[in-house]
Motif scaffolding. Structure first.
Motif, mmCIF file in Angstrom:
data_model
loop_
_atom_site.group_PDB
_atom_site.id
_atom_site.type_symbol
_atom_site.label_atom_id
_atom_site.label_comp_id
_atom_site.label_asym_id
_atom_site.label_seq_id
_atom_site.Cartn_x
_atom_site.Cartn_y
_atom_site.Cartn_z
ATOM 1 N N ARG A 106 6.846 -1.576 -7.396
ATOM 2 C CA ARG A 106 5.805 -2.071 -6.497
ATOM 3 C C ARG A 106 6.404 -3.102 -5.544
ATOM 4 N NH1 ARG A 106 0.955 -3.727 -10.485
ATOM 5 N NH2 ARG A 106 2.676 -4.632 -11.663
ATOM 6 N N LEU B 213 1.419 -0.692 -4.896
ATOM 7 C CA LEU B 213 1.952 0.506 -5.537
ATOM 8 C C LEU B 213 2.119 1.667 -4.567
ATOM 9 C CD1 LEU B 213 2.828 2.099 -8.026
ATOM 10 C CD2 LEU B 213 0.410 2.482 -8.557
ATOM 11 N N ASP C 244 -2.805 -0.584 -0.018
ATOM 12 C CA ASP C 244 -3.246 0.537 -0.869
ATOM 13 C C ASP C 244 -4.637 1.040 -0.494
ATOM 14 O OD1 ASP C 244 -0.903 0.635 -2.315
ATOM 15 O OD2 ASP C 244 -1.629 -0.603 -3.959
ATOM 16 N N THR D 215 5.881 2.897 -0.488
ATOM 17 C CA THR D 215 6.728 2.806 -1.667
ATOM 18 C C THR D 215 7.235 4.205 -2.031
ATOM 19 O OG1 THR D 215 4.940 3.227 -3.233
ATOM 20 C CG2 THR D 215 5.267 0.934 -2.532
ATOM 21 N N SER E 235 -4.352 -1.128 -10.613
ATOM 22 C CA SER E 235 -2.935 -1.508 -10.612
ATOM 23 C C SER E 235 -2.708 -2.888 -10.005
ATOM 24 C CB SER E 235 -2.104 -0.461 -9.864
ATOM 25 O OG SER E 235 -2.242 -0.581 -8.454
#
Length: 284
Positions: A142, A157, A244, A189, A94
């Motif tokens: 995002r 993300l 992430d 998020t 991503s």
């Protein structure tokens, strides 16, 4: 249609190729663990083969890309991105999706991986792909990062942790006129609010929300806040921004300012809302 097929290496592949003597001794001495690693490796490879066979049967042109080499490719040249692995592989892919190319996650080992972003596995990928044009999609927000007003890092993300790189050390930072000393600031998020922050006891945001949650970790009676923009001033000599997970990180030194804003969304294939509801039902 052209497809980017992004895959990971299994733990067995990584361990068996390791030069670390502790790892090689572990593999030799722990027979039961070795068997589990080899079993997972076989499942992973069978899943990749299943996906490839389906693409070939449908005469789909695809490029097989190991996730650690993603920097060498421009994913905007593909019509669809498929990841084979778990959420870690999905999240890493991503970071390289900078447009509206849809992404589909295939869980390579559902028995051992949550795979929240993954709507397929080896058993149902063939049927899913047959009806891919009518499958549901969702736009997930995002986050964009700016250090001293300059854009930096990939789109986020899941979550961000700002902390001292030494987990036993104190993290110091300032938001507006308030100063904090704790174990770090966790930013989640909407999509990531059923991951780390959920385990910290935070109520999830609706998946479609453009807002995000802030949690001051290691602060007694700290209550999470919800916002769509925040400016953080580092008071930590050598702070780190973890993006992430642990594969991507950026330095944030004392005096520097990190701004976090709502950013570029990503199009994810599959009924993620249904998966989230099933996940949350386990905790009711």
């Amino acid at each position: 249609m052209t497809v980017a097929l992004i895959y990971k290496k299994s733990a067995w592949e990584l361990f068996s190729d390791s030069n670390d003597t502790n790892v090689s001794s572990f593999i030799l001495e722990e027979e039961s663990q070795r068997d589990l690693l080899q079993e997972s490796d076989l499942i992973q490879k069978n899943t990749i083969s299943s996906v490839e066979n389906t693409l070939l049967a449908n005469e789909i042109a695809y490029k097989k890309i190991y996730r650690s080499s993603l920097d060498q490719y421009n994913l905007t040249t593909f019509d669809l991105i498929i990841t084979v692995g778990g959420d870690g592989t999905f999240l890493e892919a991503s970071h390289h999706v900078k447009d509206h190319t849809p992404i589909l996650g295939v869980n390579s080992d559902p028995a051992r991986s949550v795979g929240f972003f993954c709507n397929c596995d080896a058993n149902n990928f063939k049927d899913f792909f047959k009806t891919i044009s009518t499958q549901p999609k969702i736009s997930l927000n995002r986050l964009s990062l700016f250090i001293n007003e300059s854009p930096i890092g990939p789109p986020v993300l899941n979550d961000i942790l700002f902390a001292n790189p030494n987990p036993a050390a104190t993290t110091r930072y300032q938001i507006k006129s308030d100063s904090y000393r704790n174990s770090g600031l966790l930013i989640s998020t909407a999509a990531g609010s059923t991951a780390w922050s959920f385990q910290e006891g935070i109520k999830p945001l609706p998946l479609e929300s453009e807002q995000f949650k802030l949690l001051h970790r290691g602060t007694r009676n700290s209550k999470p806040t919800t916002t769509s923009n925040v400016l953080i001033r580092s008071l930590t000599r050598k702070g780190t921004i973890f993006i992430d997970g642990d594969h991507c990180s950026l330095p944030l030194s004392i005096g520097q300012q990190l701004e976090i804003r709502s950013g570029i969304p990503i199009i994810v294939m599959g009924d993620i809302n249904k998966k989230r509801a099933e996940f949350l039902n386990r905790y009711d």
